[in-house]
Design a protein around this motif. Structure first.
Motif, PDB file in Angstrom:
ATOM      1  N   ASN A  52       0.809  -1.225   0.000  1.00  0.00           N
ATOM      2  CA  ASN A  52       0.000   0.000   0.000  1.00  0.00           C
ATOM      3  C   ASN A  52       0.840   1.272   0.000  1.00  0.00           C
ATOM      4  OD1 ASN A  52      -2.404  -1.415  -0.137  1.00  0.00           O
ATOM      5  ND2 ASN A  52      -2.711  -1.411   2.082  1.00  0.00           N
ATOM      6  N   SER A  53       2.108   1.157   0.380  1.00  0.00           N
ATOM      7  CA  SER A  53       2.979   2.336   0.379  1.00  0.00           C
ATOM      8  C   SER A  53       3.558   2.608  -1.008  1.00  0.00           C
ATOM      9  CB  SER A  53       4.100   2.183   1.402  1.00  0.00           C
ATOM     10  OG  SER A  53       5.033   1.219   0.978  1.00  0.00           O
ATOM     11  N   GLY A  54       3.314   1.709  -1.946  1.00  0.00           N
ATOM     12  CA  GLY A  54       3.781   1.867  -3.318  1.00  0.00           C
ATOM     13  C   GLY A  54       4.101   0.518  -3.917  1.00  0.00           C
ATOM     14  N   HIS A  55       3.676   0.306  -5.158  1.00  0.00           N
ATOM     15  CA  HIS A  55       3.910  -0.977  -5.814  1.00  0.00           C
ATOM     16  C   HIS A  55       3.965  -0.798  -7.323  1.00  0.00           C
ATOM     17  CE1 HIS A  55      -0.493  -0.472  -5.541  1.00  0.00           C
ATOM     18  NE2 HIS A  55      -0.494  -1.022  -6.745  1.00  0.00           N
ATOM     19  N   PHE A  56       4.387  -1.833  -7.996  1.00  0.00           N
ATOM     20  CA  PHE A  56       4.447  -1.815  -9.450  1.00  0.00           C
ATOM     21  C   PHE A  56       3.011  -1.819  -9.981  1.00  0.00           C
ATOM     22  CE2 PHE A  56       5.016  -3.586 -13.709  1.00  0.00           C
ATOM     23  CZ  PHE A  56       6.077  -2.798 -14.154  1.00  0.00           C
ATOM     24  N   PRO A  57       2.716  -1.016 -11.013  1.00  0.00           N
ATOM     25  CA  PRO A  57       1.351  -0.964 -11.549  1.00  0.00           C
ATOM     26  C   PRO A  57       0.829  -2.352 -11.937  1.00  0.00           C
ATOM     27  CG  PRO A  57       2.706   0.749 -12.540  1.00  0.00           C
ATOM     28  CD  PRO A  57       3.620  -0.131 -11.743  1.00  0.00           C
ATOM     29  N   ASN A  58      -0.397  -2.610 -11.547  1.00  0.00           N
ATOM     30  CA  ASN A  58      -1.105  -3.860 -11.847  1.00  0.00           C
ATOM     31  C   ASN A  58      -0.503  -5.096 -11.185  1.00  0.00           C
ATOM     32  OD1 ASN A  58      -3.029  -2.520 -13.559  1.00  0.00           O
ATOM     33  ND2 ASN A  58      -1.426  -2.450 -15.121  1.00  0.00           N
ATOM     34  N   ALA A  59       0.410  -4.906 -10.241  1.00  0.00           N
ATOM     35  CA  ALA A  59       0.950  -6.058  -9.514  1.00  0.00           C
ATOM     36  C   ALA A  59      -0.123  -6.610  -8.583  1.00  0.00           C
ATOM     37  CB  ALA A  59       2.177  -5.652  -8.710  1.00  0.00           C
ATOM     38  N   ARG A  60      -0.102  -7.900  -8.416  1.00  0.00           N
ATOM     39  CA  ARG A  60      -0.999  -8.559  -7.473  1.00  0.00           C
ATOM     40  C   ARG A  60      -0.233  -8.719  -6.166  1.00  0.00           C
ATOM     41  NH1 ARG A  60      -3.677 -13.729  -9.804  1.00  0.00           N
ATOM     42  NH2 ARG A  60      -4.544 -12.071 -11.086  1.00  0.00           N
ATOM     43  N   ASN A  61      -0.844  -8.393  -5.051  1.00  0.00           N
ATOM     44  CA  ASN A  61      -0.189  -8.532  -3.751  1.00  0.00           C
ATOM     45  C   ASN A  61      -0.570  -9.865  -3.118  1.00  0.00           C
ATOM     46  OD1 ASN A  61      -0.496  -7.101  -0.476  1.00  0.00           O
ATOM     47  ND2 ASN A  61       1.377  -7.725  -1.459  1.00  0.00           N
ATOM     48  N   ILE A  62       0.414 -10.742  -3.034  1.00  0.00           N
ATOM     49  CA  ILE A  62       0.252 -12.007  -2.317  1.00  0.00           C
ATOM     50  C   ILE A  62       1.445 -12.096  -1.365  1.00  0.00           C
ATOM     51  CG2 ILE A  62       0.024 -14.511  -2.468  1.00  0.00           C
ATOM     52  CD1 ILE A  62      -0.963 -14.162  -5.359  1.00  0.00           C
ATOM     53  N   PRO A  63       1.266 -11.634  -0.120  1.00  0.00           N
ATOM     54  CA  PRO A  63       2.382 -11.639   0.834  1.00  0.00           C
ATOM     55  C   PRO A  63       3.018 -13.030   0.964  1.00  0.00           C
ATOM     56  CG  PRO A  63       0.543 -10.384   1.697  1.00  0.00           C
ATOM     57  CD  PRO A  63       0.048 -11.086   0.466  1.00  0.00           C
ATOM     58  N   ILE A  64       4.313 -13.050   1.183  1.00  0.00           N
ATOM     59  CA  ILE A  64       5.064 -14.299   1.218  1.00  0.00           C
ATOM     60  C   ILE A  64       4.456 -15.312   2.172  1.00  0.00           C
ATOM     61  CG2 ILE A  64       6.743 -13.475   2.926  1.00  0.00           C
ATOM     62  CD1 ILE A  64       7.439 -15.886  -0.026  1.00  0.00           C
ATOM     63  N   ASP A  65       3.915 -14.867   3.290  1.00  0.00           N
ATOM     64  CA  ASP A  65       3.351 -15.832   4.238  1.00  0.00           C
ATOM     65  C   ASP A  65       1.985 -16.363   3.809  1.00  0.00           C
ATOM     66  OD1 ASP A  65       2.085 -13.409   4.716  1.00  0.00           O
ATOM     67  OD2 ASP A  65       2.146 -13.583   6.892  1.00  0.00           O
ATOM     68  N   GLU A  66       1.473 -15.880   2.679  1.00  0.00           N
ATOM     69  CA  GLU A  66       0.199 -16.365   2.156  1.00  0.00           C
ATOM     70  C   GLU A  66       0.348 -17.110   0.827  1.00  0.00           C
ATOM     71  OE1 GLU A  66      -2.672 -13.185   1.930  1.00  0.00           O
ATOM     72  OE2 GLU A  66      -2.166 -12.468   3.941  1.00  0.00           O
ATOM     73  N   VAL A  67       1.548 -17.151   0.284  1.00  0.00           N
ATOM     74  CA  VAL A  67       1.762 -17.743  -1.039  1.00  0.00           C
ATOM     75  C   VAL A  67       1.237 -19.172  -1.110  1.00  0.00           C
ATOM     76  CG1 VAL A  67       3.538 -18.527  -2.666  1.00  0.00           C
ATOM     77  CG2 VAL A  67       3.644 -16.214  -1.727  1.00  0.00           C
ATOM     78  N   SER A  68       1.574 -20.004  -0.132  1.00  0.00           N
ATOM     79  CA  SER A  68       1.159 -21.407  -0.201  1.00  0.00           C
ATOM     80  C   SER A  68      -0.353 -21.573  -0.066  1.00  0.00           C
ATOM     81  CB  SER A  68       1.875 -22.245   0.862  1.00  0.00           C
ATOM     82  OG  SER A  68       1.527 -21.806   2.162  1.00  0.00           O
ATOM     83  N   LYS A  69      -1.012 -20.651   0.629  1.00  0.00           N
ATOM     84  CA  LYS A  69      -2.470 -20.719   0.801  1.00  0.00           C
ATOM     85  C   LYS A  69      -3.214 -20.154  -0.402  1.00  0.00           C
ATOM     86  CE  LYS A  69      -1.493 -19.155   5.168  1.00  0.00           C
ATOM     87  NZ  LYS A  69      -1.653 -18.120   6.133  1.00  0.00           N
TER      88      LYS A  69
END
Length: 118
Positions: A52-69
């Motif tokens: 939320n503080s800044g990201h690449f346009p159209n990137a999907r946010n899947i935090p590392i601790d949620e990747v497997s889920k």
């Protein structure tokens, strides 16, 4: 003797950092941009707060601790996926995990600062 121990610790730390950076794709920004323009899925594995503080346009946010889920959100195992984080460590872990479950074209772009200008 203490000075020698500090030097050895510093050398080990530098070697560890270099080893971690080897997991980054080695692609330059223009090569990453080509992959993105061709339809690669871009995934930011940082925390929601970081995203939320800044990201690449159209990137999907899947935090590392949620990747497997949330692995179903990565889609087809043959598509190109570009993962990034703050420095390349977490995205390296995401890349390794995805490859271990059969994803074939995962690129660790490193940190957000390594991503191409949109």
């Amino acid at each position: 003797m203490n000075r020698m121990i500090l030097i050895i610790i510093a050398i080990v730390a530098v070697l560890f950092i270099v080893y971690q950076l080897r997991n980054v794709s080695g692609m330059d920004q223009s090569q990453l941009k080509e992959k993105i323009d061709a339809g690669a899925l871009v995934v930011d594995v940082r925390t929601v707060t970081e995203f939320n503080s800044g990201h690449f346009p159209n990137a999907r946010n899947i935090p590392i601790d949620e990747v497997s889920k949330r692995v179903d959100e990565f889609g087809d195992k043959n598509q190109t996926i570009i993962v990034y984080c703050a420095s390349g460590g977490r995205s390296g872990s995401a890349k390794s995990f995805l490859e271990s479950i059969g994803y074939k074209q995962v690129i660790n772009a490193g940190g957000l600062s390594n991503m191409p200008n949109p």
